[in-house]
Design an enzyme around this catalytic site. Structure first.
Site, short mmCIF file in Angstrom:
data_model
loop_
_atom_site.label_atom_id
_atom_site.label_comp_id
_atom_site.label_asym_id
_atom_site.label_seq_id
_atom_site.Cartn_x
_atom_site.Cartn_y
_atom_site.Cartn_z
N ASN A 162 0.86 -1.19 0.00
CA ASN A 162 0.00 0.00 0.00
C ASN A 162 0.90 1.24 0.00
OD1 ASN A 162 -1.87 1.98 0.41
ND2 ASN A 162 -2.45 1.35 2.47
N LYS A 211 0.10 4.17 -0.31
CA LYS A 211 -0.60 5.36 0.23
C LYS A 211 -0.40 6.54 -0.73
CE LYS A 211 -0.35 3.37 4.79
NZ LYS A 211 -0.22 3.55 6.22
N HIS A 249 -9.86 0.94 4.87
CA HIS A 249 -8.56 1.13 5.53
C HIS A 249 -8.73 2.04 6.75
CE1 HIS A 249 -4.45 2.43 6.26
NE2 HIS A 249 -4.07 1.35 5.61
N GLU A 294 -5.91 -4.75 10.78
CA GLU A 294 -4.91 -3.67 10.84
C GLU A 294 -5.45 -2.57 11.74
OE1 GLU A 294 -2.19 -1.90 7.53
OE2 GLU A 294 -4.06 -0.80 7.50
N GLY A 299 2.78 -0.74 4.53
CA GLY A 299 2.86 0.68 4.17
C GLY A 299 4.30 1.10 3.91
P1 13P Z 1 2.92 0.96 7.93
O1 13P Z 1 3.38 -0.39 7.38
O2 13P Z 1 3.70 2.11 7.41
O3 13P Z 1 2.81 0.92 9.42
O4 13P Z 1 1.45 1.16 7.38
C1 13P Z 1 0.56 0.14 7.53
C2 13P Z 1 -0.62 0.37 6.66
O5 13P Z 1 -1.44 1.23 6.94
C3 13P Z 1 -0.75 -0.47 5.47
O6 13P Z 1 -1.98 -0.30 4.89
#
Ligand code: 13P
Length: 252
Positions: free
Chosen positions: A10, A12, A97, A167, A233
């Site tokens: 992801n 983001k 999410h 998550e 992430g």
């Molecule tokens: P991180 O791996 O940066 O903690 O983010 C997790 C996340 O939100 C994946 O969707």
């Protein structure tokens, strides 16, 4: 390890430019092609999706969108539809999410998106998880409710086509992932809820973990956390960290 570990990258709201996105994609595609233990899904910002997917001819990497609207079209300024995402070669869609829930996305939105994705033969990646934990165990009530509503329109026969990510918001962007034993407990609880709502098929629900996954904690989580993969992430937007993560998975 039985079967391949599902790794959903992801990205983001990263990186800043198409040029960097191509570079990152190219490095991660190579890593994915070398990996025998992982099945990689990349979720770039939607604005980069079509260009990345149209330059990719292989089959080792699949594409996801980080969000999409359940309606096929209409007056929804700023949104993209699942139909448009599919047309740009997304096979997966992340739904609910924690960062989107924190911005107001509801369980009802999640329910509609999951159902719309399935009807388009896309794979919904439904995320559940509490924002914070209490000693009274409120997290279990939160997760039960998110599952009940998010999966309300999914027929039992379609459950194998859903990926479920646990998550919780409090594990995102931290120095370390949650304890694998706690994840294991939550996986048992999730299955129990889904067996109650959807019957015995709930036992084989595919559960992933997300929240600060990296090369240091992935192997233990796979061994002890009762999960089939990860939603990643930060470690997915740095090509070298992503390569180390897949390497760690390989040796789990
Ligand atoms: P991180 O791996 O940066 O903690 O983010 C997790 C996340 O939100 C994946 O969707």
């Amino acid at each position: 390890m039985a079967g391949k570990t599902i790794v959903v990258a992801n990205w983001k709201m990263n990186p800043a430019t198409m040029r960097e996105a191509k570079k990152l994609f190219d490095a991660e595609r190579k890593t994915a092609e070398k990996s025998r233990g992982s099945s990689v899904v990349i979720a770039p910002p939607a604005i980069f999706l079509r260009e990345l997917s149209s330059m990719y001819r292989g089959s080792k990497v699949a594409f996801a969108v980080q969000n999409a609207h359940f309606e096929a079209g209409g007056a929804h300024t700023g949104e993209i539809s699942l139909v448009q995402a599919k047309d740009a070669r997304a096979k997966y869609v992340i739904v609910g999410h924690a960062e989107r829930r924190a911005e107001g996305e509801t369980d009802d939105d999640a329910r509609k998106k999951v159902a719309a994705a399935l009807s388009l033969k896309m794979t919904p990646i439904l995320c559940v998880g509490e924002s914070s934990r209490t000693d009274e165990g409120e997290q279990y009530d939160v997760v039960r409710e998110q599952l009940r509503l998010g999966l309300a329109d999914v027929a039992a026969s379609s459950l194998p086509r859903v990926l479920l990510v646990y998550e919780p918001l409090w594990t995102i962007g931290k120095a370390t992932a949650m304890n694998p034993r706690e994840m294991h407990q939550m996986a048992i609880f999730i299955r129990k809820c889904v067996v109650e709502s959807h019957g015995e098929g709930g036992r084989s629900l595919k559960i992933l973990y997300g929240g600060s996954v990296d090369e240091k904690n992935a192997a233990a989580m796979l061994r002890e956390g009762d999960v089939l993969g990860f939603l990643v992430g930060r470690a997915s937007v740095k090509a070298d960290e992503f390569a180390k993560l897949l390497q760690a998975i390989e040796t789990a």
